[in-house]
Design a protein around this motif. Structure first.
Motif, PDB file in Angstrom:
ATOM      1  N   ASN A 102       0.571  -1.466  -0.076  1.00 27.05           N
ATOM      2  CA  ASN A 102       0.158  -0.295  -0.170  1.00 27.05           C
ATOM      3  C   ASN A 102       1.603   1.280   0.313  1.00 27.05           C
ATOM      4  OD1 ASN A 102      -2.890  -1.332  -0.182  1.00 27.05           O
ATOM      5  ND2 ASN A 102      -1.847  -2.015   1.870  1.00 27.05           N
ATOM      6  N   LYS A 103       0.364   2.630  -0.375  1.00 24.50           N
ATOM      7  CA  LYS A 103       0.818   3.979  -0.180  1.00 24.50           C
ATOM      8  C   LYS A 103       1.356   3.952   0.962  1.00 24.50           C
ATOM      9  CE  LYS A 103       0.453   8.288  -1.937  1.00 24.50           C
ATOM     10  NZ  LYS A 103       1.127   9.134   0.100  1.00 24.50           N
ATOM     11  N   ASP A 104       0.232   3.863   2.018  1.00 21.14           N
ATOM     12  CA  ASP A 104       0.787   3.970   3.377  1.00 21.14           C
ATOM     13  C   ASP A 104       0.192   2.806   4.177  1.00 21.14           C
ATOM     14  OD1 ASP A 104       1.564   6.772   2.653  1.00 21.14           O
ATOM     15  OD2 ASP A 104      -0.605   7.277   2.748  1.00 21.14           O
ATOM     16  N   VAL A 105       1.082   2.924   6.037  1.00 17.85           N
ATOM     17  CA  VAL A 105       0.602   1.241   6.129  1.00 17.85           C
ATOM     18  C   VAL A 105      -0.166   2.253   7.883  1.00 17.85           C
ATOM     19  CG1 VAL A 105       2.474  -0.291   4.915  1.00 17.85           C
ATOM     20  CG2 VAL A 105       3.032   1.320   7.180  1.00 17.85           C
ATOM     21  N   TYR A 106      -0.577   1.002   8.235  1.00 11.98           N
ATOM     22  CA  TYR A 106      -1.154   1.278   9.584  1.00 11.98           C
ATOM     23  C   TYR A 106      -0.371   0.641  10.735  1.00 11.98           C
ATOM     24  CZ  TYR A 106      -4.155   1.562  13.659  1.00 11.98           C
ATOM     25  OH  TYR A 106      -4.135   1.211  14.567  1.00 11.98           O
ATOM     26  N   ILE A 107      -0.016   0.223  11.973  1.00 14.84           N
ATOM     27  CA  ILE A 107       1.134  -0.313  12.327  1.00 14.84           C
ATOM     28  C   ILE A 107       0.560  -0.698  13.984  1.00 14.84           C
ATOM     29  CG2 ILE A 107       3.645  -0.763  13.252  1.00 14.84           C
ATOM     30  CD1 ILE A 107       3.703  -1.137  10.693  1.00 14.84           C
ATOM     31  N   GLU A 108       0.639  -1.551  14.709  1.00 11.57           N
ATOM     32  CA  GLU A 108      -0.426  -1.493  15.760  1.00 11.57           C
ATOM     33  C   GLU A 108       0.610  -2.481  16.023  1.00 11.57           C
ATOM     34  OE1 GLU A 108      -4.103  -2.063  16.501  1.00 11.57           O
ATOM     35  OE2 GLU A 108      -3.642  -3.705  14.696  1.00 11.57           O
TER      36      GLU A 108
END
Length: 161
Positions: A102-108
């Motif tokens: 993806n262009k941006d990523v979500y991290i947790e």
């Protein structure tokens, strides 16, 4: 005879083929065929060569420190240049396999400090670039060990300990 021209009409070459050379700006080209039968010259359609700026994989933006198991949130890429159409590959630490495209990523849910980076590849072949590393520090909760001792074990109101 075939004459090659820039879209502004300037003549740049003669012959069946014309080698443009190193392009530094978007330019249009066409050719003119002189008719030896007396029917006048024939001009081709203009062929446009689009020149895009060099691809650059800019720095990642996002939180650079979080507590263990907290949400980091979005890490944002910043690719520029090329044809403005990119294929993204996101990596963490030294793992060779990308975890997202993806262009941006979500991290947790990070439990240890981790370095992220992305590779942007121009869809039209204008290059591949790696972003600068983006380290995220994971702060672990330290538990304090406090020992309170009093002498005597029984304290009456008003006594000093």
């Amino acid at each position: 005879m075939i004459k090659w021209c820039l879209e502004n009409g300037d003549s740049v070459g003669n012959g069946l083929t014309f080698h443009v050379g190193k392009l530094t700006e978007t330019m249009g080209y066409y050719y003119v065929l002189d008719d030896t039968q007396g029917c006048g010259p024939v001009q081709s359609q203009t062929f446009k060569c689009n020149v895009y700026p060099m691809l650059e994989a800019g720095p990642i933006t996002g939180k650079s420190a979080v507590c263990a198991d907290q949400v980091v949130g979005d890490l944002l890429s910043d690719a520029k240049g090329g044809s403005l159409e990119y294929i993204y590959s996101w990596f963490r630490d030294d793992v060779a396999t990308p975890f997202s495209h993806n262009k941006d990523v979500y991290i947790e849910g990070l439990t240890q400090s981790t370095v992220f980076y992305y590779i942007a590849e121009d869809k039209n072949g204008c290059g591949t670039q790696r972003s600068p590393d983006f380290p995220i520090e994971v702060i672990t909760n330290q538990t304090a060990s406090v020992s309170i001792e009093s002498d005597p074990d029984i304290i009456c109101e008003g006594y000093t300990v």
